[in-house]
Structures are given as C-alpha cells and as structure tokens.
Motif scaffolding. Structure first.
Motif, PDB file in Angstrom:
ATOM      1  N   PRO A  16      57.003  56.550  26.399  1.00  0.00           N
ATOM      2  CA  PRO A  16      57.407  56.051  27.716  1.00  0.00           C
ATOM      3  C   PRO A  16      56.242  55.871  28.676  1.00  0.00           C
ATOM      4  O   PRO A  16      56.285  55.022  29.557  1.00  0.00           O
ATOM      5  CB  PRO A  16      58.394  57.120  28.215  1.00  0.00           C
ATOM      6  CG  PRO A  16      58.050  58.354  27.436  1.00  0.00           C
ATOM      7  CD  PRO A  16      57.582  57.885  26.100  1.00  0.00           C
ATOM      8  N   ALA A  17      55.197  56.653  28.488  1.00  0.00           N
ATOM      9  CA  ALA A  17      54.011  56.547  29.340  1.00  0.00           C
ATOM     10  C   ALA A  17      52.818  57.071  28.562  1.00  0.00           C
ATOM     11  O   ALA A  17      52.934  58.047  27.812  1.00  0.00           O
ATOM     12  CB  ALA A  17      54.188  57.325  30.638  1.00  0.00           C
ATOM     13  N   PRO A  18      51.666  56.448  28.707  1.00  0.00           N
ATOM     14  CA  PRO A  18      50.480  56.942  28.002  1.00  0.00           C
ATOM     15  C   PRO A  18      49.850  58.121  28.736  1.00  0.00           C
ATOM     16  O   PRO A  18      50.089  58.340  29.929  1.00  0.00           O
ATOM     17  CB  PRO A  18      49.552  55.725  28.024  1.00  0.00           C
ATOM     18  CG  PRO A  18      49.908  55.025  29.287  1.00  0.00           C
ATOM     19  CD  PRO A  18      51.388  55.227  29.474  1.00  0.00           C
ATOM     20  N   ASP A  19      49.070  58.892  28.012  1.00  0.00           N
ATOM     21  CA  ASP A  19      48.295  59.938  28.664  1.00  0.00           C
ATOM     22  C   ASP A  19      47.260  59.337  29.606  1.00  0.00           C
ATOM     23  O   ASP A  19      47.006  59.861  30.688  1.00  0.00           O
ATOM     24  CB  ASP A  19      47.607  60.809  27.614  1.00  0.00           C
ATOM     25  CG  ASP A  19      48.600  61.559  26.738  1.00  0.00           C
ATOM     26  OD1 ASP A  19      49.751  61.757  27.189  1.00  0.00           O
ATOM     27  OD2 ASP A  19      48.250  61.909  25.593  1.00  0.00           O
ATOM     28  N   SER A  20      46.683  58.236  29.185  1.00  0.00           N
ATOM     29  CA  SER A  20      45.756  57.470  30.011  1.00  0.00           C
ATOM     30  C   SER A  20      45.646  56.080  29.419  1.00  0.00           C
ATOM     31  O   SER A  20      46.033  55.845  28.268  1.00  0.00           O
ATOM     32  CB  SER A  20      44.374  58.143  30.078  1.00  0.00           C
ATOM     33  OG  SER A  20      43.783  58.185  28.784  1.00  0.00           O
ATOM     34  N   GLN A  21      45.139  55.170  30.182  1.00  0.00           N
ATOM     35  CA  GLN A  21      44.954  53.803  29.701  1.00  0.00           C
ATOM     36  C   GLN A  21      43.724  53.197  30.360  1.00  0.00           C
ATOM     37  O   GLN A  21      43.324  53.606  31.451  1.00  0.00           O
ATOM     38  CB  GLN A  21      46.193  52.935  29.973  1.00  0.00           C
ATOM     39  CG  GLN A  21      46.578  52.787  31.424  1.00  0.00           C
ATOM     40  CD  GLN A  21      47.780  51.869  31.610  1.00  0.00           C
ATOM     41  OE1 GLN A  21      47.841  50.780  31.042  1.00  0.00           O
ATOM     42  NE2 GLN A  21      48.754  52.321  32.412  1.00  0.00           N
ATOM     43  N   HIS A  22      43.142  52.239  29.668  1.00  0.00           N
ATOM     44  CA  HIS A  22      41.988  51.533  30.229  1.00  0.00           C
ATOM     45  C   HIS A  22      42.048  50.068  29.844  1.00  0.00           C
ATOM     46  O   HIS A  22      42.835  49.659  28.983  1.00  0.00           O
ATOM     47  CB  HIS A  22      40.667  52.174  29.776  1.00  0.00           C
ATOM     48  CG  HIS A  22      40.471  52.171  28.291  1.00  0.00           C
ATOM     49  ND1 HIS A  22      40.841  53.231  27.498  1.00  0.00           N
ATOM     50  CD2 HIS A  22      39.944  51.248  27.456  1.00  0.00           C
ATOM     51  CE1 HIS A  22      40.551  52.978  26.231  1.00  0.00           C
ATOM     52  NE2 HIS A  22      40.014  51.766  26.186  1.00  0.00           N
ATOM     53  N   VAL A  23      41.200  49.296  30.476  1.00  0.00           N
ATOM     54  CA  VAL A  23      41.185  47.847  30.270  1.00  0.00           C
ATOM     55  C   VAL A  23      40.616  47.532  28.897  1.00  0.00           C
ATOM     56  O   VAL A  23      39.590  48.085  28.482  1.00  0.00           O
ATOM     57  CB  VAL A  23      40.353  47.160  31.371  1.00  0.00           C
ATOM     58  CG1 VAL A  23      40.291  45.659  31.130  1.00  0.00           C
ATOM     59  CG2 VAL A  23      40.943  47.467  32.736  1.00  0.00           C
ATOM     60  N   GLY A  24      41.289  46.639  28.178  1.00  0.00           N
ATOM     61  CA  GLY A  24      40.833  46.233  26.866  1.00  0.00           C
ATOM     62  C   GLY A  24      39.937  45.008  26.917  1.00  0.00           C
ATOM     63  O   GLY A  24      39.728  44.397  27.977  1.00  0.00           O
ATOM     64  N   CYS A  25      39.420  44.630  25.750  1.00  0.00           N
ATOM     65  CA  CYS A  25      38.496  43.499  25.681  1.00  0.00           C
ATOM     66  C   CYS A  25      39.183  42.167  25.944  1.00  0.00           C
ATOM     67  O   CYS A  25      38.519  41.181  26.268  1.00  0.00           O
ATOM     68  CB  CYS A  25      37.804  43.475  24.311  1.00  0.00           C
ATOM     69  SG  CYS A  25      38.932  43.268  22.911  1.00  0.00           S
ATOM     70  N   GLY A  26      40.509  42.113  25.799  1.00  0.00           N
ATOM     71  CA  GLY A  26      41.209  40.854  26.065  1.00  0.00           C
ATOM     72  C   GLY A  26      41.034  40.397  27.497  1.00  0.00           C
ATOM     73  O   GLY A  26      40.789  39.209  27.770  1.00  0.00           O
ATOM     74  N   ILE A  27      41.158  41.321  28.444  1.00  0.00           N
ATOM     75  CA  ILE A  27      40.965  40.966  29.850  1.00  0.00           C
ATOM     76  C   ILE A  27      39.510  40.602  30.106  1.00  0.00           C
ATOM     77  O   ILE A  27      39.206  39.674  30.862  1.00  0.00           O
ATOM     78  CB  ILE A  27      41.423  42.119  30.758  1.00  0.00           C
ATOM     79  CG1 ILE A  27      42.940  42.312  30.629  1.00  0.00           C
ATOM     80  CG2 ILE A  27      41.043  41.863  32.201  1.00  0.00           C
ATOM     81  CD1 ILE A  27      43.497  43.433  31.491  1.00  0.00           C
TER      82      ILE A  27
END
Length: 241
Positions: free
Chosen positions: A171-182
């Motif tokens: 339902p929710a990640p522990d953390s997230q960051h911007v990937g190479c696609g952006i």
C-alpha cells in the motif's frame, strides 16, 4: 533569392538536437523506472525494489513471474482504471501528444532546411517554416514537461498509489526516489526546448552595402563624340582652323 545556406548552420544543429530529444522522450515513455519504490517485505518482491512507470508497475520476484519474463512480475495500468493517479494519466496522454508534435516539428525542420539548401523560394516561406517548426518543438517540450514535473513532485512528496490486490504491490513504500525514466525525459525535453528556441530565432542575413551606405550600383557615364569634342578646347581651336 539570396544564398541562405550559410545562415542556417545553427538550425541544422538544432534539428539534430530535436531528433535526439524526441528519441529520448520516446525512450522515457517506455521505461518503467519513473518511480522507484523500496520495500522491506521481500516475501513477494524478492529484490525489495519495485518500479512504477507510465504504463505498468513491475518488480523482480521468485514467487510471481509474468509469462514471457524470467524473474519479473508486471501489471499494466490504463486510463480506465480508477486507481491510476492523475499524474500517471497525464503522462499517458501528454507524452503521446508530445511525441506526435515532436515528430511534426522534426518533419518541419527537414522541410525548412531542404528549402534552404536545395531549393529557391521566396524568403517568407523559409522563415515561416522555421518559426512553425520552433513552435511545434516548444509545444512538444511543454507537453512532456508537465507530466514529468508532476511525477517528480509526487515522488518528492512521497505520494502513494492504491494498487489493486492483483498487483501484489504494498500500500505504501518504505521510501521512494526518482527513477531514470524521469531523468531521460527531462533531458529530452530540454533538448526539444533548446531546438525550438533556435528555430524560432532564425533571421535572414543582412544584405551587404557598398561603401558610403549606398547599395545601388554607381551610374555609368557615357560620352558621345560631340561631348568629348566640346570638353576639349584644343580640339575646338583645331576645328576652327
């Protein structure tokens, strides 16, 4: 028509920038690494990393494998799904429109440069073609920039997505960051924007003027035989004799 090939070197370079930017935009649209989710529960997501793209969400798993993949499980997202966040919907629509406008812009740049190097036409269609190409490239850049920035803000503010149970996503990640696609999409957008500005700023070369500020040729002087005789006093005195 004036010789204009020497005046379009910058536009020739901007056409290459526009083509590279268009290719990078298309690559970004197909990449799944727009959002990178890090999760601690590795019961299903074996690597602890899940990727959310524009069209699908994927992760490596030893328990769930999508047919056609070795260790990856993917589920597609569409406009009709109620859980699809608005920034993903905007990316699906605007990125495709950006590709269409970018392709038209590249075609317009080829047409304008063809008129410069291989054809002789009036000056106004050439400049209009470059300006139209620049507007198309700038429009394509803006259309791709909106969803890219929107998804970037969603990652920075740690926005979650309520995936259905069949996605097997937390339902929710522990953390997230911007990937190479952006990142790839941003580079392509910047290249398209720079090329559009260069196309719009095309100007015809200034005509060179003669010394003294006059561009018209000097009038030719012709002397008749009688005028030459009248201008020579010695010749007149000889005729009187």
């Amino acid at each position: 028509m004036r010789y204009l090939a020497h005046s379009a070197h910058a536009q020739l370079g901007s056409l290459w920038l526009s083509c590279v930017g268009w290719v990078l935009t298309a690559m970004a649209l197909g990449l799944i690494q727009w959002r990178v989710w890090l999760v601690s529960d590795r019961g299903v997501i074996s690597s602890g990393v899940a990727w959310v793209g524009v069209w699908r969400a994927c992760f490596n798993s030893h328990a769930l494998v999508t047919p056609g993949f070795r260790v990856m499980h993917c589920r597609s997202m569409s406009l009709a799904e109620t859980f699809t966040p608005p920034e993903i919907v905007a990316a699906q629509v605007l990125m495709l429109l950006s590709l269409v406008l970018g392709l038209c812009g590249n075609a317009g740049g080829v047409y304008a440069l063809r008129n410069i190097y291989f054809r002789t036409q009036e000056d106004s269609p050439v400049r209009l073609a470059f300006f139209t190409t620049g507007v198309l490239c700038l429009s394509a850049a803006v259309m791709s920039l909106v969803p890219l920035l929107w998804n970037l803000i969603s990652v920075v503010t740690n926005q979650t997505i309520e995936f259905p149970p069949e996605f097997n996503m937390p339902p929710a990640p522990d953390s997230q960051h911007v990937g190479c696609g952006i990142g790839v999409g941003m580079v392509g957008t910047v290249l398209m924007m720079v090329s559009g500005i260069i196309f719009c700023t095309y100007r015809f070369p200034v005509r060179s003027q003669r010394p003294g500020g006059s561009s018209s040729p000097a009038p030719s002087v012709s002397h008749s035989r009688g005028a030459a005789v009248n201008d020579n006093p010695a010749f007149e005195s000889h005729e009187d004799l």
